[in-house]
Motif scaffolding. Structure first.
Motif, mmCIF file in Angstrom:
data_model
loop_
_atom_site.group_PDB
_atom_site.id
_atom_site.type_symbol
_atom_site.label_atom_id
_atom_site.label_comp_id
_atom_site.label_asym_id
_atom_site.label_seq_id
_atom_site.Cartn_x
_atom_site.Cartn_y
_atom_site.Cartn_z
ATOM 1 N N ARG A 94 73.258 69.033 56.157
ATOM 2 C CA ARG A 94 72.932 68.550 54.867
ATOM 3 C C ARG A 94 71.930 69.181 54.076
ATOM 4 N NH1 ARG A 94 69.964 63.193 56.919
ATOM 5 N NH2 ARG A 94 71.512 63.264 58.583
ATOM 6 N N GLY A 95 70.953 70.061 54.815
ATOM 7 C CA GLY A 95 69.761 70.802 54.181
ATOM 8 C C GLY A 95 69.977 72.283 53.965
ATOM 9 N N ASN A 96 71.042 72.770 54.764
ATOM 10 C CA ASN A 96 71.201 74.341 54.376
ATOM 11 C C ASN A 96 71.642 74.660 52.826
ATOM 12 O OD1 ASN A 96 73.812 73.397 54.504
ATOM 13 N ND2 ASN A 96 74.409 74.458 56.446
ATOM 14 N N ILE A 97 72.036 73.572 52.182
ATOM 15 C CA ILE A 97 72.217 73.768 50.759
ATOM 16 C C ILE A 97 71.007 74.301 50.160
ATOM 17 C CG2 ILE A 97 71.812 71.671 49.932
ATOM 18 C CD1 ILE A 97 74.190 71.868 48.093
ATOM 19 N N GLY A 98 69.680 74.259 50.686
ATOM 20 C CA GLY A 98 68.557 74.659 50.091
ATOM 21 C C GLY A 98 68.385 76.166 50.314
ATOM 22 N N ASN A 99 68.925 76.645 51.423
ATOM 23 C CA ASN A 99 68.804 77.983 51.832
ATOM 24 C C ASN A 99 69.843 78.791 51.040
ATOM 25 O OD1 ASN A 99 68.135 76.491 54.795
ATOM 26 N ND2 ASN A 99 66.697 78.014 54.253
ATOM 27 N N ALA A 100 71.194 78.008 50.719
ATOM 28 C CA ALA A 100 72.072 78.657 50.249
ATOM 29 C C ALA A 100 71.722 78.730 48.698
ATOM 30 C CB ALA A 100 73.259 77.758 50.359
ATOM 31 N N LYS A 101 71.024 78.102 48.186
ATOM 32 C CA LYS A 101 70.729 78.209 46.758
ATOM 33 C C LYS A 101 70.024 79.450 46.418
ATOM 34 C CE LYS A 101 67.684 76.188 43.073
ATOM 35 N NZ LYS A 101 66.740 75.272 43.117
ATOM 36 N N LEU A 102 69.133 79.971 47.174
ATOM 37 C CA LEU A 102 68.605 81.295 47.267
ATOM 38 C C LEU A 102 69.504 82.543 47.758
ATOM 39 C CD1 LEU A 102 64.974 80.595 48.701
ATOM 40 C CD2 LEU A 102 65.791 80.173 46.759
ATOM 41 N N GLN A 103 70.711 82.198 48.148
ATOM 42 C CA GLN A 103 71.771 83.280 48.423
ATOM 43 C C GLN A 103 72.793 83.338 47.437
ATOM 44 O OE1 GLN A 103 71.159 85.321 50.913
ATOM 45 N NE2 GLN A 103 69.359 84.746 51.816
ATOM 46 N N LEU A 159 73.320 67.788 45.417
ATOM 47 C CA LEU A 159 72.438 67.128 46.398
ATOM 48 C C LEU A 159 72.723 65.760 46.450
ATOM 49 C CD1 LEU A 159 69.082 69.070 45.975
ATOM 50 C CD2 LEU A 159 70.922 69.629 47.715
ATOM 51 N N MET A 160 72.690 64.906 45.406
ATOM 52 C CA MET A 160 72.655 63.593 45.293
ATOM 53 C C MET A 160 74.025 62.934 45.996
ATOM 54 S SD MET A 160 72.166 61.107 41.943
ATOM 55 C CE MET A 160 73.584 61.621 40.982
ATOM 56 N N MET A 161 75.081 63.689 45.682
ATOM 57 C CA MET A 161 76.405 63.121 46.260
ATOM 58 C C MET A 161 76.450 63.127 47.719
ATOM 59 S SD MET A 161 78.523 62.692 43.420
ATOM 60 C CE MET A 161 77.053 62.273 42.720
ATOM 61 N N TYR A 162 75.599 63.776 48.260
ATOM 62 C CA TYR A 162 75.656 63.483 49.794
ATOM 63 C C TYR A 162 74.995 62.035 50.099
ATOM 64 C CZ TYR A 162 74.156 63.775 54.515
ATOM 65 O OH TYR A 162 73.615 63.619 56.095
ATOM 66 N N LEU A 201 64.928 69.582 51.159
ATOM 67 C CA LEU A 201 65.765 69.922 50.286
ATOM 68 C C LEU A 201 65.260 71.027 49.538
ATOM 69 C CD1 LEU A 201 67.654 66.957 49.316
ATOM 70 C CD2 LEU A 201 68.648 68.711 50.829
ATOM 71 N N PHE A 202 64.099 71.245 49.263
ATOM 72 C CA PHE A 202 63.317 72.058 48.065
ATOM 73 C C PHE A 202 62.273 72.923 48.542
ATOM 74 C CE2 PHE A 202 65.169 68.428 45.574
ATOM 75 C CZ PHE A 202 65.928 69.058 44.889
ATOM 76 N N LEU A 203 62.080 72.957 49.887
ATOM 77 C CA LEU A 203 60.854 73.931 50.458
ATOM 78 C C LEU A 203 61.189 75.258 50.224
ATOM 79 C CD1 LEU A 203 58.305 74.109 52.069
ATOM 80 C CD2 LEU A 203 59.541 74.195 54.100
ATOM 81 N N PRO A 204 62.406 75.891 50.441
ATOM 82 C CA PRO A 204 62.673 77.104 50.229
ATOM 83 C C PRO A 204 62.552 77.401 48.528
ATOM 84 C CG PRO A 204 64.564 76.184 51.349
ATOM 85 C CD PRO A 204 63.629 75.232 51.117
#
Length: 489
Positions: free
Chosen positions: A76-85, A102-105, A291-294
């Motif tokens: 659920r949280g790796n989307i935050g890392n994927a955002k930077l990639q 994010l909200m859809m989850y 979700l937003f730390l990265p």
């Protein structure tokens, strides 16, 4: 992943009970609710035998549950890392599209524990359009919805009320470890960008999704339904464990046969709704920071790869503090002081990040945000679990607490907007609002619990003076409303 460490910690903490008279209890393989209600004494276990029992239980169920939650949190949280990639660029996630994804989850059902569809996370690695991303996020949310409430309730079937938070803490440690693990993985996977014609964000979803598949298959063969069907325990150990849980909250045992009144009792219990609000005020900063730390760290001016690596230390610190606090909380048999401490740490962390402080100070603030929120989560779910008697009422009450409380996640997925980068003033301000509500609600809960305990002390003295007695069946039906029941503070 965690078996050696968790078994060592668990073994060192297992408290020994005084020796009790041996009473023969038949070996049962039926459901927990069928255990003989007339049994009031367990088989005698020496200090070493009891330590061995808890160690066997810990090694069997805690590591696999922790690994499952680690994978769930990665998914659920790796989307935050994927955002930077490159996720937002390749899928054209302009405006608030990323926040909606994010909200859809979190638009999902939360009901019971089950094995979730492990392919959803992997499929996110091959989506080509924004609608596809939304569809897969919704499927992932539905599939994983029952895991957390199901596991916490499942643990209440195995552990006495004051052995619970440490084990829930180890389980929640999977989430904090996932934060560190995700940052390290994302850093390594970033060098795979372009392999197979896929960018780094795709490989993050694919590789971490495959890990989930392995763990989920393993879980099918490891997890045991109930203590009295646990073949890895001896008949004597099973009998003792069932007795210990059955008479943990009451001298006459818990009411274990389902009736519709259990649902009504849970829904009409004031503490369920106040504890639900308590859960909301803790899950909001936890989900927000996870979700937003990265992105927050990236806003400090660091490059993508360094930002991924800098997400790791806060989670390592949080994992250590979480386990230490959970052990301490069980030892002193208190929950509220540690929740107050966790929320206060969160308050300071978000206050630092909303300010115009130096980058180094703000990065230190992220340690406080992560540590305070993750450390509080085991305490808030254990607190309600401790204060609801009867496995069915407890199951309904905890489902309400976690299921309705998770609505806060819908809010926080939309408070850190790209247009507010790099300071994210609105996001941090709303997190501070949740924390403030939590601190006020915590004081109200403690005051009400103290008032109720004092009232029951007085009522019990009056009953003794007047010679009033309840039958064992009446006390079982009353559950946490019985005169002898006292709320954990």
């Amino acid at each position: 992943m965690v078996s050696a460490k968790s078994s060592s910690l668990a073994g060192s903490l297992s408290a020994a009970e005084d020796e009790l008279d041996i009473v023969e209890i038949p070996d049962r393989t039926s459901s927990l609710g069928d255990v003989n209600d007339e049994v009031h004494h367990p088989p005698a276990l020496t200090a070493d035998e009891e330590k061995k029992l808890w160690r066997k239980v810990d090694v069997r169920i805690v590591p696999i549950l922790t690994a499952m939650y680690l994978c769930s949190f990665l998914d659920r949280g790796n989307i935050g890392n994927a955002k930077l990639q490159g996720l937002t660029t390749q899928l054209d996630l302009t405006g608030n599209k990323y926040n909606i994804a994010l909200m859809m989850y979190y638009i999902k059902r939360t009901d019971c524990m089950g094995y979730y569809d492990v392919n959803d996370s992997t499929l996110m690695g091959i989506v080509k359009t924004y609608p596809q991303l939304l569809g897969v996020r919704i499927c992932l949310g539905i599939a994983e919805a029952g895991l957390y409430p199901g596991v916490v309730y499942y643990m209440t079937l195995w552990y006495p009320r004051h052995k619970l938070q440490f084990r829930v803490g180890l389980f929640n440690g999977g989430a904090t470890a996932a934060g560190a693990f995700s940052g390290i993985l994302a850093y390594g996977i970033s060098f795979m960008s372009g392999a197979g014609g896929l960018l780094g964000w795709s490989w993050i979803f694919i590789i971490e999704g495959l890990l989930t598949i392995v763990v989920s298959i393993l879980a099918i063969f490891v997890i045991v339904d109930f203590p009295d069907t646990a073949s890895f325990l001896t008949p004597k150990e099973r009998a003792y464990l069932v007795w210990r849980k059955k008479y943990d909250n009451s001298s006459v045992g818990e009411d274990e046969h389902f009736e519709m009144r259990h649902i009504k009792s849970a829904l009409c219990d004031w503490q369920v709704w106040l504890q639900m609000l308590m859960f909301m005020t803790i899950v909001a900063p936890l989900v927000g920071i996870s979700l937003f730390l990265p992105s927050i760290i990236n806003g400090f001016g660091y490059g993508t790869a360094i930002s991924q690596l800098l997400t790791v230390p806060p989670y390592i610190v949080a994992t250590i503090v979480l386990i230490a606090v959970s052990m301490w909380s069980d030892h002193v048999k208190l929950r509220s002081p540690f929740l107050f401490g966790g929320l206060t740490i969160c308050l300071v962390g978000f206050a630092i990040n909303i300010s115009d402080a130096a980058i180094g100070v703000k990065y230190f603030g992220t340690f406080l945000c992560v540590t305070g929120s993750y450390t509080s989560m085991p305490g808030v779910v254990s607190w309600l679990g401790n204060n609801l008697a009867g496995q069915y009422k407890r199951g309904v009450g905890m489902a309400v607490q976690i299921g309705v409380g998770n609505l806060a996640s819908l809010i926080v997925t939309n408070i850190y907007l790209s247009k507010d980068a790099p300071r994210y003033v609105m996001g941090h301000a709303l997190e501070l609002m949740f924390i403030g509500i939590g601190l006020i609600n915590l004081c109200i809960l403690v005051a009400l619990y103290k008032w109720e305990n004092a009232k029951r002390d007085k009522n019990q003295r009056d009953m003794e003076e007047k010679g009033i007695e309840y039958s064992a069946e009446e006390l079982r039906r009353l559950g946490d409303r019985a005169p002898e029941f006292r709320y954990t503070l």
